[in-house]
Design a protein around this motif. Structure first.
Motif, mmCIF file in Angstrom:
data_model
loop_
_atom_site.group_PDB
_atom_site.id
_atom_site.type_symbol
_atom_site.label_atom_id
_atom_site.label_comp_id
_atom_site.label_asym_id
_atom_site.label_seq_id
_atom_site.Cartn_x
_atom_site.Cartn_y
_atom_site.Cartn_z
ATOM 1 N N VAL A 32 3.196 -21.120 -18.345
ATOM 2 C CA VAL A 32 3.127 -19.760 -18.871
ATOM 3 C C VAL A 32 4.542 -19.183 -18.958
ATOM 4 O O VAL A 32 5.267 -19.134 -17.953
ATOM 5 C CB VAL A 32 2.255 -18.857 -17.973
ATOM 6 N N VAL A 33 4.911 -18.761 -20.137
ATOM 7 C CA VAL A 33 6.247 -18.206 -20.333
ATOM 8 C C VAL A 33 6.367 -16.880 -19.581
ATOM 9 O O VAL A 33 5.514 -15.994 -19.734
ATOM 10 C CB VAL A 33 6.535 -17.980 -21.838
ATOM 11 N N THR A 34 7.397 -16.772 -18.750
ATOM 12 C CA THR A 34 7.643 -15.497 -18.059
ATOM 13 C C THR A 34 8.829 -14.756 -18.668
ATOM 14 O O THR A 34 8.977 -13.558 -18.470
ATOM 15 C CB THR A 34 7.917 -15.730 -16.553
ATOM 16 N N LYS A 35 9.664 -15.503 -19.404
ATOM 17 C CA LYS A 35 10.839 -14.859 -20.001
ATOM 18 C C LYS A 35 11.380 -15.760 -21.101
ATOM 19 O O LYS A 35 11.418 -16.990 -20.941
ATOM 20 C CB LYS A 35 11.903 -14.658 -18.918
ATOM 21 N N PHE A 36 11.755 -15.165 -22.204
ATOM 22 C CA PHE A 36 12.489 -15.885 -23.252
ATOM 23 C C PHE A 36 13.705 -15.026 -23.570
ATOM 24 O O PHE A 36 13.596 -13.986 -24.201
ATOM 25 C CB PHE A 36 11.612 -16.105 -24.482
ATOM 26 N N ALA A 37 14.863 -15.455 -23.075
ATOM 27 C CA ALA A 37 16.090 -14.657 -23.235
ATOM 28 C C ALA A 37 16.921 -15.259 -24.363
ATOM 29 O O ALA A 37 17.465 -16.361 -24.232
ATOM 30 C CB ALA A 37 16.878 -14.657 -21.926
ATOM 31 N N ILE B 114 19.912 -15.341 -25.561
ATOM 32 C CA ILE B 114 21.254 -14.931 -25.147
ATOM 33 C C ILE B 114 22.259 -16.060 -25.379
ATOM 34 O O ILE B 114 21.888 -17.218 -25.572
ATOM 35 C CB ILE B 114 21.291 -14.531 -23.653
ATOM 36 N N ASN B 115 23.524 -15.684 -25.321
ATOM 37 C CA ASN B 115 24.608 -16.653 -25.367
ATOM 38 C C ASN B 115 25.173 -16.833 -23.957
ATOM 39 O O ASN B 115 25.140 -15.881 -23.179
ATOM 40 C CB ASN B 115 25.700 -16.162 -26.314
ATOM 41 N N PRO B 116 25.686 -17.981 -23.609
ATOM 42 C CA PRO B 116 25.918 -19.112 -24.509
ATOM 43 C C PRO B 116 24.677 -19.934 -24.852
ATOM 44 O O PRO B 116 24.731 -20.705 -25.798
ATOM 45 C CB PRO B 116 26.908 -19.979 -23.709
ATOM 46 N N HIS B 117 23.596 -19.770 -24.096
ATOM 47 C CA HIS B 117 22.392 -20.549 -24.375
ATOM 48 C C HIS B 117 21.156 -19.711 -24.107
ATOM 49 O O HIS B 117 21.077 -19.076 -23.044
ATOM 50 C CB HIS B 117 22.333 -21.797 -23.478
ATOM 51 N N PRO B 118 20.192 -19.734 -25.003
ATOM 52 C CA PRO B 118 18.917 -19.073 -24.709
ATOM 53 C C PRO B 118 18.234 -19.735 -23.513
ATOM 54 O O PRO B 118 18.431 -20.926 -23.258
ATOM 55 C CB PRO B 118 18.094 -19.301 -25.985
ATOM 56 N N LEU B 119 17.466 -18.926 -22.790
ATOM 57 C CA LEU B 119 16.746 -19.420 -21.616
ATOM 58 C C LEU B 119 15.243 -19.257 -21.811
ATOM 59 O O LEU B 119 14.786 -18.236 -22.322
ATOM 60 C CB LEU B 119 17.171 -18.643 -20.359
ATOM 61 N N ILE B 120 14.506 -20.275 -21.379
ATOM 62 C CA ILE B 120 13.047 -20.169 -21.307
ATOM 63 C C ILE B 120 12.681 -20.292 -19.830
ATOM 64 O O ILE B 120 13.051 -21.277 -19.181
ATOM 65 C CB ILE B 120 12.338 -21.307 -22.072
ATOM 66 N N SER C 201 13.957 -18.595 -33.153
ATOM 67 C CA SER C 201 14.402 -17.217 -33.335
ATOM 68 C C SER C 201 14.132 -16.442 -32.054
ATOM 69 O O SER C 201 13.492 -16.947 -31.129
ATOM 70 C CB SER C 201 13.660 -16.542 -34.493
ATOM 71 N N ARG C 202 14.595 -15.241 -32.067
ATOM 72 C CA ARG C 202 14.409 -14.326 -30.944
ATOM 73 C C ARG C 202 12.935 -14.169 -30.576
ATOM 74 O O ARG C 202 12.584 -13.832 -29.449
ATOM 75 C CB ARG C 202 14.988 -12.965 -31.362
ATOM 76 N N THR C 203 12.035 -14.410 -31.546
ATOM 77 C CA THR C 203 10.606 -14.154 -31.334
ATOM 78 C C THR C 203 9.770 -15.432 -31.252
ATOM 79 O O THR C 203 8.553 -15.359 -31.295
ATOM 80 C CB THR C 203 10.063 -13.264 -32.462
ATOM 81 N N THR C 204 10.398 -16.577 -31.134
ATOM 82 C CA THR C 204 9.632 -17.830 -31.078
ATOM 83 C C THR C 204 8.687 -17.843 -29.876
ATOM 84 O O THR C 204 7.549 -18.300 -29.971
ATOM 85 C CB THR C 204 10.584 -19.044 -31.002
ATOM 86 N N LEU C 205 9.154 -17.336 -28.755
ATOM 87 C CA LEU C 205 8.335 -17.273 -27.548
ATOM 88 C C LEU C 205 8.329 -15.851 -27.012
ATOM 89 O O LEU C 205 9.270 -15.082 -27.270
ATOM 90 C CB LEU C 205 8.897 -18.208 -26.463
ATOM 91 N N CYS D 168 30.365 -13.694 -27.487
ATOM 92 C CA CYS D 168 30.196 -14.027 -26.080
ATOM 93 C C CYS D 168 30.103 -12.691 -25.348
ATOM 94 O O CYS D 168 31.031 -11.877 -25.409
ATOM 95 C CB CYS D 168 31.386 -14.825 -25.559
ATOM 96 N N ILE D 169 28.996 -12.453 -24.678
ATOM 97 C CA ILE D 169 28.753 -11.155 -24.049
ATOM 98 C C ILE D 169 28.732 -11.347 -22.528
ATOM 99 O O ILE D 169 27.914 -12.118 -22.016
ATOM 100 C CB ILE D 169 27.421 -10.564 -24.564
ATOM 101 N N PRO D 170 29.655 -10.700 -21.819
ATOM 102 C CA PRO D 170 29.765 -10.966 -20.382
ATOM 103 C C PRO D 170 28.460 -10.825 -19.605
ATOM 104 O O PRO D 170 28.162 -11.649 -18.724
ATOM 105 C CB PRO D 170 30.821 -9.943 -19.927
ATOM 106 N N SER D 171 27.667 -9.821 -19.901
ATOM 107 C CA SER D 171 26.422 -9.648 -19.144
ATOM 108 C C SER D 171 25.465 -10.812 -19.406
ATOM 109 O O SER D 171 24.733 -11.248 -18.513
ATOM 110 C CB SER D 171 25.757 -8.318 -19.490
ATOM 111 N N GLU D 172 25.476 -11.322 -20.631
ATOM 112 C CA GLU D 172 24.605 -12.461 -20.933
ATOM 113 C C GLU D 172 25.102 -13.733 -20.244
ATOM 114 O O GLU D 172 24.304 -14.548 -19.774
ATOM 115 C CB GLU D 172 24.527 -12.686 -22.450
#
Lengths: 142, 301
Positions: free
Chosen positions: A43-48, A50-56, A86-90, B273-277
């Protein structure tokens, strides 16, 4: 049909363009690349997104009923966007099956291999998205 | 299945929705239309002029390059526009001081996010010159002013001034006294046209907190970086980079080349690159994943 063709062209172009040595933020040295672990009905609890890498982040109930919390990273947002993410995939609450190259550290974190969405769609990572741990487009390891 | 296809389209749109490079002028509008691979650039309302579309690639060479003109937006490697990969740089020979400084740097490729001390990876500190030519260089743009050329870098919304008014580079960077110049992340740059198609940019005064490349090569504030931008034809731009820093390296060496292609609709997406992220990423993922510097070597940095 026209939409499908367009999307296919977009997909192919995107995959072909990922073949750059500058793509990767970092390699896979921290991960065990021998075989991905499979977390069914996580169950997905978070999909961030973000940079440098998105997190699931997911909660996964193991065979004994214990809930494990896993976090996984994937290619950078501009890279994975080229193959459909995309931002909305999960979103939190989504039930997915997720394949992860777990970290050598023993913590419940890892690099994404692929996700199978509730509707059966497979979403792969770029850098480690092939089933052998290689690139999603060529299968070649970094 | 339909969702998959829609996801692909939506995915592309979402990442490109924020466009950041503000151009004071739109160069060569005729090239925008004549060389696009997609009808979208020719008035198809299905595509927004506010988005970067990776598949709307320039076609062919577009004809001869205009003389002494780089103005406009260019797609780099990994942009989605199938830009050819550049050539890697040379392995330099370090002086004893260079070796000492190099030994302090722990590059990302070997040490992973958890173990690196790359100030950009840990804190989003600026790449500076020349690393911002070598890393995350998916898009850049040039704007020409009477006395300088402005170089706009997509990653981190960086702008550089390349003075073309004939001034000399400063010689007293980092020294004491009121006339000394402070080192800066992007240094002090002057440019001149070597011929009608090659702009040569010389830079010095670079803040020595930055690395030359992600491999961790150090430099002094007196390093001299030379960038050569050659407009091969209307649609192709090639960059070659060298660095000379006698205190650190026994001789000048090449940092490699990069290729760029003209962007038909001239839009570049935001990429920051965003520091908080980065802190969120490191706390939840990068640091727990750990570091294994003895793993097999990673690819080119």
């Amino acid at each position: 049909m026209k939409t499908k063709m367009l999307a296919l062209v977009v997909l192919i172009a995107g995959v072909l363009t990922i073949c750059s040595p500058l793509f990767a933020h970092h390699g896979a040295a921290a991960y065990d690349m021998t075989k991905p672990i499979e977390l069914k009905d996580a169950v997905v609890t978070k999909f961030a997104w973000i940079n440098p890498h998105p997190l699931i982040a997911v909660d996964y109930k193991d065979d004994k009923g214990n809930v494990q919390h896993w976090t996984t990273e994937m290619g950078s947002t501009p890279a994975v966007s080229l193959i459909g993410w995309s931002r909305t995939t999960l979103q939190p609450g989504d039930v997915i099956t997720i394949y992860i190259w777990k970290s050598k550290s023993g913590r419940t974190v890892g690099r994404l291999n692929k996700v199978i969405l509730a509707d059966g769609t497979t979403m792969r990572d770029t850098q480690t998205g092939a089933d052998n741990g290689g690139r999603a487009d060529t299968g070649v390891r970094q | 299945m339909r969702n998959t296809f829609m996801g692909i389209v939506v995915g592309l749109a979402a990442v490109l929705v924020f466009s950041s490079v503000a151009m004071s002028q739109t160069a060569q509008p005729q090239a925008n239309q004549a060389n696009s691979s997609n009808k979208a650039d020719q008035g198809n309302e299905a595509h927004s002029p506010w988005k970067f579309y990776p598949t709307d690639k320039a076609v062919g060479d577009g004809g001869p390059a205009p003389k002494r003109e780089l103005t406009g937006s260019w797609a780099g490697p990994s942009s989605g526009m199938a830009v050819p990969r550049g050539e890697p740089g040379e392995a330099p020979t370090l002086t004893p001081l260079g070796q000492q400084l190099m030994s302090q740097n722990k590059p990302l490729g070997k040490y992973s996010p958890a173990g690196t001390n790359d100030p950009h990876v840990r804190y989003c500190d600026p790449f500076g010159v020349p690393m911002n030519d070598l890393n995350e260089i998916r898009g850049l743009a040039f704007a020409t002013m009477p006395d300088r050329i402005i170089m706009l870098l997509q990653y981190q919304d960086i702008w550089r001034e390349i003075w073309t008014d004939g001034r000399a580079l400063p010689t007293n960077v980092g020294g004491r006294g009121k006339d000394a110049h402070d080192p800066t992340y992007n240094g002090y740059s002057v440019g001149h046209w070597e011929d009608d198609y090659t702009l040569v940019v010389d830079t010095t005064g670079l803040d020595n907190r930055t690395w030359v490349s992600a491999a961790g090569y150090p430099h002094t504030v007196n390093a001299h970086v030379q960038e050569r931008f050659t407009r091969v034809d209307r649609n192709d731009l090639k960059l070659s980079i060298t660095i000379d820093d006698p205190k650190i390296y026994t001789k000048p060496f090449s940092l490699g080349t990069e290729n760029f292609r003209w962007i038909p609709n001239q839009k570049i997406a935001e990429w920051q690159c965003i520091p908080s992220e980065v802190q969120e990423y490191l706390q939840e993922m990068g640091d727990p994943a750990g570091s294994d510097p003895n793993a097999a070597p990673q690819r080119r940095q």
